[in-house]
Design an enzyme around this catalytic site. Structure first.
Site, PDB file in Angstrom:
ATOM      1  N   THR A 195       0.826  -1.203   0.000  1.00  0.00           N
ATOM      2  CA  THR A 195       0.000   0.000   0.000  1.00  0.00           C
ATOM      3  C   THR A 195       0.863   1.258   0.000  1.00  0.00           C
ATOM      4  O   THR A 195       1.836   1.335   0.741  1.00  0.00           O
ATOM      5  CB  THR A 195      -0.848   0.034   1.285  1.00  0.00           C
ATOM      6  OG1 THR A 195      -1.558  -1.188   1.372  1.00  0.00           O
ATOM      7  CG2 THR A 195      -1.794   1.211   1.299  1.00  0.00           C
ATOM      8  N   ARG A 223     -12.236  -9.975  -1.888  1.00  0.00           N
ATOM      9  CA  ARG A 223     -11.477  -9.640  -0.673  1.00  0.00           C
ATOM     10  C   ARG A 223     -11.218  -8.128  -0.581  1.00  0.00           C
ATOM     11  O   ARG A 223     -10.886  -7.469  -1.555  1.00  0.00           O
ATOM     12  CB  ARG A 223     -10.149 -10.398  -0.691  1.00  0.00           C
ATOM     13  CG  ARG A 223      -9.280 -10.182   0.555  1.00  0.00           C
ATOM     14  CD  ARG A 223      -8.204  -9.147   0.325  1.00  0.00           C
ATOM     15  NE  ARG A 223      -7.257  -9.077   1.433  1.00  0.00           N
ATOM     16  CZ  ARG A 223      -6.362  -8.102   1.571  1.00  0.00           C
ATOM     17  NH1 ARG A 223      -6.287  -7.140   0.678  1.00  0.00           N
ATOM     18  NH2 ARG A 223      -5.544  -8.073   2.601  1.00  0.00           N
ATOM     19  N   GLY A 247       1.142  -3.532   4.381  1.00  0.00           N
ATOM     20  CA  GLY A 247       1.369  -4.923   4.770  1.00  0.00           C
ATOM     21  C   GLY A 247       0.092  -5.734   4.755  1.00  0.00           C
ATOM     22  O   GLY A 247      -0.879  -5.368   4.071  1.00  0.00           O
TER      23      GLY A 247
HETATM   24  N1  GLY Z   1      -2.367  -3.484   2.901  1.00  0.00           N
HETATM   25  C1  GLY Z   1      -2.954  -3.856   1.708  1.00  0.00           C
HETATM   26  C2  GLY Z   1      -3.874  -4.973   1.808  1.00  0.00           C
HETATM   27  O1  GLY Z   1      -3.747  -5.832   2.660  1.00  0.00           O
HETATM   28  O2  GLY Z   1      -4.783  -5.017   1.017  1.00  0.00           O
END
Ligand code: GLY
Length: 336
Positions: A195, A223, A247
């Protein structure tokens, strides 16, 4: 530089002249405590404007700083900073060119928060490159906070966003290679990007933040990760500070990570200490399998102090401050 020397230096430079002289007059006939408070306020002012972001994204922080230096506000800075990486097709974890889910669909999550605590978020968005701008439109043009999937896409198109194919040849090749074994083991880029989260403080001392991602590569269809969840991937309280996460979203959501960091700062922790405590909240869980995944936080407080910490080695941040756009390696928990 020690605070007194810093102020002394600042007061003889062009930048610091005005506040330097006001310090001298303020010190006349006021208590030591008040004088120290004034010094603190001056140091805090000198830290502005400021931008920090997850990972090595100097072009993105430079864009955000350009906006701040030309009088723009922190909200514009974080939106346009994040857009740089969303448009970067070589970045396979964000926006156009992101790695797809297991069915070959690129789906994006993003969120944004302003100085008033307003927020907007978009999840499972397809075919629109600038998810962060869609999140901002949701925040500013609707009575809602979150839009998902097809409804989010229709909203974006109605606002003039271009619908396009986000699966690049390179990401398609990577997905086809993955399909040969198709092991459902979430891949988190421990040593690369994930991210892009960004925090900015403008010349008024106001803080905003944003984050954007294509999420876990080869995830299950549908998801959604932390980046779309206010309080998990991002949280801003303009009286206290802000935090963004990167993460494994599932681990961040389970501890409401960014909100936790801001609340720890509210209790008096420095941004660094707050990030470290929030990481330990994950690693200290009974039966924690923290060795198998990465989480990183970067935080900023109202004084313009920053901190970052991750579970694994190789998390990094980019910080643009005082004319320097720096890539900085983060300290980390798992040293075994
Ligand atoms: N941090 C990005 C995700 O888990 O989608």
């Amino acid at each position: 530089m020690k605070r007194r020397n810093f102020i002394k230096t600042a007061s003889i430079t062009g930048v610091g002249l005005a506040i330097g002289s006001s310090l001298i007059s303020c010190n006349d006939g006021i208590s030591k405590e008040s004088a120290n408070q004034n010094e603190d306020a001056i140091v805090d002012t000198m830290r502005r404007p400021l931008v920090v972001a997850t990972w090595h994204v100097k072009a993105a922080t430079a864009k955000a700083m350009e906006i701040l230096q030309t009088g723009g506000n922190a909200l514009d800075a974080v939106e346009h900073g994040c857009k740089v990486e969303e448009a970067n097709k070589k970045n396979q974890t964000v926006g156009n060119g992101g790695l797809p889910d297991r069915d070959g669909n690129v789906t994006l999550d993003a969120s944004i928060m302003d100085k008033y605590g307003n927020c907007g978020s978009v999840m499972y968005l397809q075919n629109i490159t600038h998810a962060v701008s869609v999140a901002r439109k949701i925040m500013e043009d609707t009575p809602h906070v979150m839009l998902a999937g097809e409804g989010a896409k229709q909203f974006a198109v109605s606002k003039g966003f271009k619908s396009e194919d986000l699966l690049t040849e390179s990401s398609k090749r990577a997905w086809e290679k993955w399909k040969i074994e198709a092991k459902y083991k979430p891949i988190i880029n421990i040593e690369n990007h994930d991210t892009i989260g960004m925090l900015a403080m403008d010349n008024n001392g106001d803080i905003s933040g944003a984050c954007t991602t294509s999420g876990l590569a080869y995830k299950l269809g549908g998801r959604v990760g932390d980046s779309a969840i206010i309080g998990s991937g991002l949280f801003i309280d303009n009286d206290i500070g802000g935090c963004v996460a990167t993460g494994l979203g599932e681990a961040i959501v389970k501890t409401v990570g960014s909100f936790l960091v801001v609340e720890l700062m509210r209790q008096g922790k420095s941004p660094q200490q707050a990030c470290e405590d929030a990481i330990k909240r994950i690693t200290n869980k009974p039966k924690s399998n923290f060795r198998d995944f990465q989480v990183g936080y970067v935080a900023m407080n109202k004084k313009g102090e920053t901190g970052c910490y991750s579970i694994q080695k190789s998390f990094s941040i980019t910080k643009f401050h005082n004319g320097t756009n720096e890539h900085i390696q983060s300290d980390y928990f798992n040293k075994s």
